[in-house]
Design a protein around this motif. Structure first.
Motif, PDB file in Angstrom:
ATOM      1  N   GLN A  11       0.855  -1.179   0.000  1.00  0.00           N
ATOM      2  CA  GLN A  11       0.000   0.000   0.000  1.00  0.00           C
ATOM      3  C   GLN A  11       0.890   1.227   0.000  1.00  0.00           C
ATOM      4  O   GLN A  11       1.461   1.576   1.027  1.00  0.00           O
ATOM      5  N   PRO A  12       1.026   1.889  -1.139  1.00  0.00           N
ATOM      6  CA  PRO A  12       1.954   3.007  -1.201  1.00  0.00           C
ATOM      7  C   PRO A  12       1.535   4.178  -0.308  1.00  0.00           C
ATOM      8  O   PRO A  12       2.357   4.911   0.188  1.00  0.00           O
ATOM      9  N   ASP A  13       0.243   4.328  -0.098  1.00  0.00           N
ATOM     10  CA  ASP A  13      -0.198   5.457   0.709  1.00  0.00           C
ATOM     11  C   ASP A  13      -0.369   5.086   2.178  1.00  0.00           C
ATOM     12  O   ASP A  13      -0.784   5.919   2.969  1.00  0.00           O
ATOM     13  N   ARG A  14      -0.089   3.866   2.545  1.00  0.00           N
ATOM     14  CA  ARG A  14      -0.074   3.418   3.939  1.00  0.00           C
ATOM     15  C   ARG A  14      -1.353   3.780   4.684  1.00  0.00           C
ATOM     16  O   ARG A  14      -1.334   4.438   5.697  1.00  0.00           O
ATOM     17  N   ARG A  15      -2.457   3.341   4.176  1.00  0.00           N
ATOM     18  CA  ARG A  15      -3.737   3.580   4.834  1.00  0.00           C
ATOM     19  C   ARG A  15      -4.117   2.373   5.688  1.00  0.00           C
ATOM     20  O   ARG A  15      -3.882   1.241   5.302  1.00  0.00           O
ATOM     21  N   MET A  16      -4.708   2.626   6.834  1.00  0.00           N
ATOM     22  CA  MET A  16      -5.193   1.556   7.695  1.00  0.00           C
ATOM     23  C   MET A  16      -6.525   1.058   7.142  1.00  0.00           C
ATOM     24  O   MET A  16      -7.440   1.850   6.903  1.00  0.00           O
ATOM     25  N   ILE A  17      -6.619  -0.244   6.927  1.00  0.00           N
ATOM     26  CA  ILE A  17      -7.838  -0.828   6.379  1.00  0.00           C
ATOM     27  C   ILE A  17      -8.859  -1.015   7.504  1.00  0.00           C
ATOM     28  O   ILE A  17      -8.566  -1.647   8.519  1.00  0.00           O
ATOM     29  N   VAL A  18     -10.051  -0.455   7.286  1.00  0.00           N
ATOM     30  CA  VAL A  18     -11.176  -0.635   8.200  1.00  0.00           C
ATOM     31  C   VAL A  18     -12.216  -1.455   7.452  1.00  0.00           C
ATOM     32  O   VAL A  18     -12.890  -0.957   6.560  1.00  0.00           O
ATOM     33  N   ARG A  32      -6.715  -5.806  11.167  1.00  0.00           N
ATOM     34  CA  ARG A  32      -5.463  -6.228  11.790  1.00  0.00           C
ATOM     35  C   ARG A  32      -4.455  -5.100  11.637  1.00  0.00           C
ATOM     36  O   ARG A  32      -4.363  -4.481  10.590  1.00  0.00           O
ATOM     37  N   LEU A  33      -3.701  -4.878  12.693  1.00  0.00           N
ATOM     38  CA  LEU A  33      -2.639  -3.878  12.665  1.00  0.00           C
ATOM     39  C   LEU A  33      -1.310  -4.584  12.863  1.00  0.00           C
ATOM     40  O   LEU A  33      -1.171  -5.391  13.779  1.00  0.00           O
ATOM     41  N   ARG A  34      -0.354  -4.297  12.008  1.00  0.00           N
ATOM     42  CA  ARG A  34       0.971  -4.897  12.181  1.00  0.00           C
ATOM     43  C   ARG A  34       1.625  -4.328  13.426  1.00  0.00           C
ATOM     44  O   ARG A  34       1.516  -3.142  13.720  1.00  0.00           O
ATOM     45  N   GLY A  39       9.727  -9.131  19.965  1.00  0.00           N
ATOM     46  CA  GLY A  39      10.856  -9.092  19.050  1.00  0.00           C
ATOM     47  C   GLY A  39      10.579  -9.643  17.663  1.00  0.00           C
ATOM     48  O   GLY A  39      11.461  -9.656  16.825  1.00  0.00           O
ATOM     49  N   SER A  40       9.362 -10.129  17.401  1.00  0.00           N
ATOM     50  CA  SER A  40       9.039 -10.611  16.058  1.00  0.00           C
ATOM     51  C   SER A  40       7.769  -9.921  15.563  1.00  0.00           C
ATOM     52  O   SER A  40       7.011  -9.355  16.336  1.00  0.00           O
ATOM     53  N   SER A  41       7.566  -9.998  14.263  1.00  0.00           N
ATOM     54  CA  SER A  41       6.401  -9.357  13.666  1.00  0.00           C
ATOM     55  C   SER A  41       5.134 -10.097  14.042  1.00  0.00           C
ATOM     56  O   SER A  41       5.096 -11.322  14.086  1.00  0.00           O
ATOM     57  N   GLY A  42       4.081  -9.345  14.290  1.00  0.00           N
ATOM     58  CA  GLY A  42       2.791  -9.932  14.630  1.00  0.00           C
ATOM     59  C   GLY A  42       1.678  -9.030  14.144  1.00  0.00           C
ATOM     60  O   GLY A  42       1.902  -8.088  13.392  1.00  0.00           O
ATOM     61  N   ALA A  43       0.488  -9.337  14.576  1.00  0.00           N
ATOM     62  CA  ALA A  43      -0.666  -8.539  14.194  1.00  0.00           C
ATOM     63  C   ALA A  43      -1.595  -8.403  15.387  1.00  0.00           C
ATOM     64  O   ALA A  43      -1.823  -9.367  16.120  1.00  0.00           O
TER      65      ALA A  43
END
Length: 144
Positions: A11-18, A32-34, A39-43
């Protein structure tokens, strides 16, 4: 052996999906929010809702926009499936407040829900996360 490379859509414009599912009286939302977990990636999975009226929708969209800004997003992308017009107030309100709005196919939501939950039953509580997954993959249609 055949090897293929897939470029992930960003997502080039980095919008939060609702992701939203609308009924006559209420809107069920989720996404979901990253985030970093230990110490690891989650949501972080979130679910919410509000009444399907202008005042409730404006307040909720402003609240979500503030949450998006605090997390480093550049605004909202509000996504819904067509539900006989009940979604129109939500999508128009989001656009009026300066956010993007889009549709996902009702048929795609139904089929994806069957795959995701191994269940053909209709539940408004599950739909936002299925809608989110479709939107995250770019399976959206423009809302005019």
């Amino acid at each position: 052996m055949k090897v293929s490379y897939v470029v992930e859509a960003v997502q080039p414009d980095r919008r939060m999906i609702v992701a939203s599912d609308a009924s006559r009286d209420e809107i069920t939302m989720g996404g979901r929010l990253r985030c970093q977990v230990g110490g690891s990636s989650g949501a972080e999975v979130w679910e919410d809702g509000c009444g399907n009226d202008t005042a409730s929708l404006e307040a909720k969209i402003l609240e979500l926009a503030a949450m998006a800004t605090a997390r480093g997003y550049d605004g909202l992308l509000v996504v819904a499936e067509p539900t006989g017009g009940y979604e129109l107030l939500l999508l128009r309100t989001a656009q009026r407040l300066g956010h993007l709005a889009a549709y996902v196919s009702g048929e795609a939501v139904s089929l994806s829900r069957t795959i995701e939950y191994n269940d053909t039953g209709k539940t408004d509580q599950r739909d936002p996360l299925v809608i989110f997954a479709l939107a995250e993959r770019g399976k959206m249609m423009k809302f005019r």
